[in-house]
Write a protein that holds these residues in place. Structure first.
Motif, PDB file in Angstrom:
ATOM      1  N   SER A  73       0.811  -1.218   0.000  1.00  0.00           N
ATOM      2  CA  SER A  73       0.000   0.000   0.000  1.00  0.00           C
ATOM      3  C   SER A  73       0.846   1.271   0.000  1.00  0.00           C
ATOM      4  O   SER A  73       0.317   2.367  -0.219  1.00  0.00           O
ATOM      5  N   CYS A 100      -3.373  -5.577   3.224  1.00  0.00           N
ATOM      6  CA  CYS A 100      -2.176  -4.743   3.270  1.00  0.00           C
ATOM      7  C   CYS A 100      -1.859  -4.471   4.727  1.00  0.00           C
ATOM      8  O   CYS A 100      -2.669  -4.765   5.616  1.00  0.00           O
ATOM      9  N   VAL A 149      -3.511   1.172   4.865  1.00  0.00           N
ATOM     10  CA  VAL A 149      -3.596   2.081   3.722  1.00  0.00           C
ATOM     11  C   VAL A 149      -2.676   3.265   3.968  1.00  0.00           C
ATOM     12  O   VAL A 149      -2.344   3.587   5.116  1.00  0.00           O
ATOM     13  N   VAL A 165      -1.341   4.001  -1.683  1.00  0.00           N
ATOM     14  CA  VAL A 165      -2.718   3.645  -1.993  1.00  0.00           C
ATOM     15  C   VAL A 165      -3.591   4.093  -0.828  1.00  0.00           C
ATOM     16  O   VAL A 165      -3.443   3.604   0.291  1.00  0.00           O
ATOM     17  N   ARG A 205      -7.144   4.873   1.395  1.00  0.00           N
ATOM     18  CA  ARG A 205      -8.285   4.047   1.778  1.00  0.00           C
ATOM     19  C   ARG A 205      -9.369   4.093   0.708  1.00  0.00           C
ATOM     20  O   ARG A 205      -9.957   3.076   0.359  1.00  0.00           O
ATOM     21  N   ALA A 252      -8.340   1.967  -2.294  1.00  0.00           N
ATOM     22  CA  ALA A 252      -8.411   0.533  -1.987  1.00  0.00           C
ATOM     23  C   ALA A 252      -9.856   0.062  -1.910  1.00  0.00           C
ATOM     24  O   ALA A 252     -10.201  -1.005  -2.420  1.00  0.00           O
ATOM     25  N   GLU A 287      -6.897  -4.543   6.685  1.00  0.00           N
ATOM     26  CA  GLU A 287      -5.597  -3.999   7.057  1.00  0.00           C
ATOM     27  C   GLU A 287      -5.064  -4.793   8.245  1.00  0.00           C
ATOM     28  O   GLU A 287      -5.758  -4.951   9.246  1.00  0.00           O
TER      29      GLU A 287
END
Length: 319
Positions: A93, A121, A124, A129, A131, A134, A147
């Protein structure tokens, strides 16, 4: 290994685990899922592909599955494709192109259509990347974002806090309807719907799959990424997103409404309903309507309702 043992091994469902982050190995996530500092002995290994045993054992059922490390789509074989019932993908991420590295897997996932799709990941990242990015990716492809170490934890004062991290991954895998499921005494009747789902999901492909798919590899051969390339219309993509989300909801509802009406189950049921509401709120109006209708029907059947009684209540998905 004898022929009989080899046949049994092929029929054991698997969770494909892959990492698109060169700095993170699939085995690390598998150890987290197993809750162990070391890996068990692999039941099978072919170069960089390895199958690790796991017995899911909860109050309702047991199920033998394999946590299968597959570093890239080039390592996919027909054996893996035939037994793959869940897919977990880890991505970096912190890299702007972290999600782009997952692109080769999209057509594979659409082709095989595993019941559980989880994007993982560490957390974030606003400089990588975000939130929003994603979540939009997950919505487009029917995944759930998890996460491992989220920056924002659930509110402790929340009556029904959502699970996070590896705990959520394990929770989702426990809620799946595995083809190898063996019900425990006292829960067979309550899991009538689960038995039906097992038969339906593993004997009949989803509507978005017109055939067993000629793009699946021949036994013992490796698969090129472009062999999985398929085209779909915007409408089909929307339907796939709704179906993937609905499948997971149905599975968890079937799990939660089965067996004893204990406090833990009751609280988790309300938590799940809250999660479903939040998830559905991000869908466009028409998809949200279809999603709500499907889940309502599934819940009615899960608590023992007659399908005929609700058969004509809605026509949004049929009109």
């Amino acid at each position: 290994m004898s022929a009989a043992e080899d046949t049994t091994e092929v029929t054991v469902p698997c969770v494909v685990v892959t990492s698109c982050d060169n700095g993170f190995k699939e085995e690390e996530l598998i150890k987290e899922i197993l809750g162990s500092k070391t890996l068990p002995e692999a039941t099978k290994q072919e170069e960089t592909v390895a199958w690790y045993p796991w017995t899911i054992n909860n109050k309702y059922y047991t199920a033998d599955v394999r946590l299968c490390v597959v570093p890239s789509t080039f390592k996919m074989t027909s054996e893996i494709a035939q037994t793959m019932q869940a897919f977990i993908a880890y991505f970096d991420s912190t890299a702007k192109d972290g999600l782009e590295k997952l692109h080769p897997w999209i057509s594979v996932v659409e082709d095989i259509a595993p019941e559980v799709l989880i994007l993982v990941c560490d957390r974030v990242c606003e400089n990588g990347v975000t939130r929003h990015e994603a979540q939009q990716w997950c919505l487009a492809h029917g995944f759930e974002l998890v996460e491992i170490d989220p920056q924002e934890l659930p509110d402790e004062d929340d009556d029904f806090p959502e699970s996070t991290g590896v705990k959520r991954i394990v929770q989702a895998l426990n809620a799946n309807v595995w083809s190898s499921v063996e019900m425990k005494d006292g829960h067979n009747q309550g899991f009538g719907l689960m038995s039906s789902l097992v038969a339906a999901r593993h004997n009949n492909p989803r509507s978005c799959q017109e055939s067993p798919s000629s793009s699946l590899p021949v036994d013992g051969t490796l698969v090129n990424e472009k062999d999985y390339h398929t085209e779909s219309t915007h409408t089909e993509t929307q339907d796939t997103v709704v179906d993937a989300m609905t499948d997971l909801d149905i599975q968890e509802l079937a799990n939660l409404t089965a067996g004893d009406a204990d406090v833990d189950n009751f609280e988790r049921l309300f938590t799940k309903l809250k999660e479903m509401k939040d998830k559905a709120s991000s869908l466009p109006h028409e998809q949200r309507k279809v999603h709500a209708e499907k889940v309502a029907k599934a819940f009615w059947m899960a608590i023992g309702g007659d399908d005929d009684e609700i058969d004509g209540l809605s026509s949004g998905e049929e009109s």
